[in-house]
Design a protein around this motif. Structure first.
Motif, short mmCIF file in Angstrom:
data_model
loop_
_atom_site.label_atom_id
_atom_site.label_comp_id
_atom_site.label_asym_id
_atom_site.label_seq_id
_atom_site.Cartn_x
_atom_site.Cartn_y
_atom_site.Cartn_z
N ASP A 160 55.62 35.33 66.31
CA ASP A 160 55.13 34.99 67.64
C ASP A 160 56.03 35.66 68.67
O ASP A 160 57.17 35.24 68.84
N VAL A 161 55.52 36.67 69.34
CA VAL A 161 56.36 37.43 70.28
C VAL A 161 56.76 36.60 71.48
O VAL A 161 57.70 36.95 72.21
N SER A 162 56.08 35.47 71.75
CA SER A 162 56.48 34.60 72.85
C SER A 162 57.69 33.74 72.48
O SER A 162 58.34 33.17 73.36
N ASP A 163 58.01 33.64 71.19
CA ASP A 163 59.21 32.96 70.73
C ASP A 163 60.41 33.80 71.17
O ASP A 163 60.47 35.00 70.89
N PRO A 164 61.41 33.19 71.84
CA PRO A 164 62.55 33.98 72.32
C PRO A 164 63.25 34.78 71.22
O PRO A 164 63.76 35.87 71.48
N TYR A 165 63.28 34.25 70.01
CA TYR A 165 63.89 34.97 68.88
C TYR A 165 63.20 36.31 68.67
O TYR A 165 63.84 37.37 68.61
N PHE A 166 61.87 36.28 68.59
CA PHE A 166 61.13 37.52 68.34
C PHE A 166 61.05 38.39 69.59
O PHE A 166 60.95 39.62 69.48
N ALA A 167 61.10 37.78 70.76
CA ALA A 167 61.08 38.57 71.99
C ALA A 167 62.31 39.47 72.06
O ALA A 167 62.22 40.65 72.43
N GLU A 168 63.48 38.92 71.71
CA GLU A 168 64.71 39.72 71.75
C GLU A 168 64.68 40.82 70.69
O GLU A 168 65.06 41.96 70.95
N ILE A 169 64.22 40.49 69.48
CA ILE A 169 64.12 41.51 68.43
C ILE A 169 63.15 42.60 68.83
O ILE A 169 63.41 43.81 68.66
N THR A 170 62.00 42.20 69.39
CA THR A 170 60.99 43.18 69.80
C THR A 170 61.51 44.10 70.88
O THR A 170 61.17 45.29 70.93
N ARG A 171 62.36 43.59 71.77
CA ARG A 171 62.96 44.43 72.80
C ARG A 171 63.72 45.61 72.16
O ARG A 171 63.61 46.75 72.58
N GLY A 172 64.49 45.29 71.11
CA GLY A 172 65.22 46.35 70.42
C GLY A 172 64.31 47.30 69.68
O GLY A 172 64.52 48.52 69.68
N LEU A 173 63.28 46.75 69.03
CA LEU A 173 62.31 47.59 68.32
C LEU A 173 61.64 48.58 69.27
O LEU A 173 61.52 49.78 68.98
N GLN A 174 61.20 48.09 70.42
CA GLN A 174 60.49 48.93 71.38
C GLN A 174 61.39 50.00 71.97
O GLN A 174 60.95 51.11 72.25
N ARG A 175 62.66 49.66 72.18
CA ARG A 175 63.58 50.62 72.77
C ARG A 175 63.71 51.86 71.90
O ARG A 175 63.64 53.00 72.39
N VAL A 176 63.87 51.66 70.61
CA VAL A 176 64.00 52.79 69.69
C VAL A 176 62.67 53.55 69.57
O VAL A 176 62.64 54.78 69.57
N ALA A 177 61.57 52.81 69.46
CA ALA A 177 60.27 53.46 69.35
C ALA A 177 59.99 54.33 70.57
O ALA A 177 59.49 55.46 70.45
N THR A 178 60.30 53.82 71.76
CA THR A 178 60.09 54.60 72.99
C THR A 178 60.93 55.86 72.98
O THR A 178 60.47 56.94 73.36
N PRO A 223 72.90 39.02 66.60
CA PRO A 223 72.65 40.12 67.54
C PRO A 223 71.18 40.54 67.50
O PRO A 223 70.81 41.57 66.92
N LEU A 224 70.32 39.75 68.12
CA LEU A 224 68.87 39.89 67.92
C LEU A 224 68.34 41.26 68.37
O LEU A 224 67.57 41.90 67.65
N GLU A 225 68.71 41.69 69.57
CA GLU A 225 68.21 42.99 70.04
C GLU A 225 68.73 44.11 69.14
O GLU A 225 67.99 45.04 68.80
N GLU A 226 69.97 44.00 68.73
CA GLU A 226 70.55 45.00 67.82
C GLU A 226 69.81 45.02 66.48
O GLU A 226 69.61 46.08 65.89
N ILE A 227 69.40 43.85 66.00
CA ILE A 227 68.64 43.78 64.76
C ILE A 227 67.35 44.59 64.89
O ILE A 227 66.96 45.33 63.99
#
Length: 341
Positions: free
Chosen positions: A69-87, A298-302
């Protein structure tokens, strides 16, 4: 080594049909036929020609991310890191919310395969469900056999690139901190029983209890959804079943915030009467009153590391497994029990 013709014979179709299916041709194919061919691919462990894989990969501009669930803060932080690299790699990210439904997760793997994504990152917890786990692993292997790349976050049965948060060591850190403060009557707000993340974090807490000559009985553990409402309800259950509690450990910060709300409604002072510790170190942890003690991942780093694994170039001799360390962060929500200095 199996050939395209071998797959065609096993499935009872033409080689052209096999080629269209494994390369996700836009030409319509009956679903029953597709399943038969993919089953033959898996059974024969067919691996497409490496040159053909490279050509197919060149046209793949999107990557898929499956989260609970991307609205869950845990997954929101992880997704931020995923998107940064993909971009940074010029990739479009397709985000799929499974809402912790294993069947939906399986359907999303098929969907991302059909859209010829370059990679799939599976960011949610694994499941304690052997048939579901086997089906998911089979679908991911078929996807990889047609040129896709896979990386997972957390403990999954799929053998491949992975970033593994230190959930068990983190659970130990939370429990050890409470026992060192002098607490012996500790309640645990755990997540859903069927998730490996819940099992691992709870195992760490139980290890800390054993080391301090204590145990966590069944009545001291309340299972709930990984959200605020789940934490609030679980805290009420723990207080009812364990009147002498002096501390609560919640296995994520969202549940800890719900527990804090429950304690406030009942006039229970934190940390004077009840200590409270969470897990993950969400941004909200420092904004609640009192600030929440927690275990930081380190969620975003993950997310950064997982997408980097998924998009790394070249052939892979062996899967890479990286570990993300947990760290204890003590703030104002924990203290010694009121009967101790």
């Amino acid at each position: 080594m199996a050939t395209l013709a071998d797959v065609a014979r096993r499935a009872g179709v033409s080689t052209a049909t096999v080629s269209r299916i494994i390369n996700n041709s836009p030409k319509p194919v009956a679903e029953a036929l597709r399943e038969r061919v993919l089953a033959a691919v898996a059974e024969l462990q067919f691996v497409p020609n490496a040159n053909a894989q490279q050509l197919a990969r060149a046209d793949r501009t999107a990557v898929g991310v499956i989260v609970h669930d991307v609205s869950d803060p845990y997954f929101a932080e992880i997704t931020r890191g995923l998107q940064r690299v993909a971009t940074d790699h010029g990739r479009l990210v397709i985000i799929c919310n499974s809402y912790r439904d294993p069947e939906r997760e399986l359907a999303y793997v098929d969907l991302l395969h059909a859209h010829q994504t370059a990679a799939i990152v599976l960011a949610g917890s694994g499941y304690h469900d052997a048939p579901i786990t086997a089906r998911l692993d089979a679908k991911l292997r078929i996807y990889e056999s047609t040129g896709g790349r896979v990386a997972v976050i957390g403990r999954h049965e799929h053998a491949g690139d992975a970033v593994v948060p230190e959930n068990e060591p983190g659970g130990y850190l939370a429990g050890d901190a409470l026992y060192r403060l002098g607490h012996t009557a500790i309640g645990v707000i755990a997540g859903p029983r069927h998730l490996t993340t819940t099992t691992d974090r709870l195992a760490g807490l139980r290890r800390a209890a054993r080391q301090h000559g204590q145990r966590l009985g069944a009545r001291q553990v309340a299972y709930a959804d990984f959200d605020r409402n789940g934490g609030r309800a679980a805290a009420a259950t723990l207080l009812q079943d364990n009147p002498g509690l002096t501390a609560i450990a919640a296995l994520n910060d969202s549940m800890a915030v719900g527990a804090l709300a429950c304690l406030r409604e009942r006039g229970i002072d934190v940390p004077g009467r009840m200590s409270l510790i969470g897990f993950d170190d969400m941004p909200i942890s420092v904004d609640v009153t009192p600030p929440l003690s927690t275990v930081r991942l380190p969620l975003e780093e993950i997310g950064v590391r997982a997408m980097s694994l998924a998009l790394r170039e070249g052939e892979r001799d062996a899967p890479l497994v990286e570990h993300a360390a947990a760290r204890l962060v003590l703030r104002g929500s924990t203290a010694a029990p009121c009967d101790r200095p």
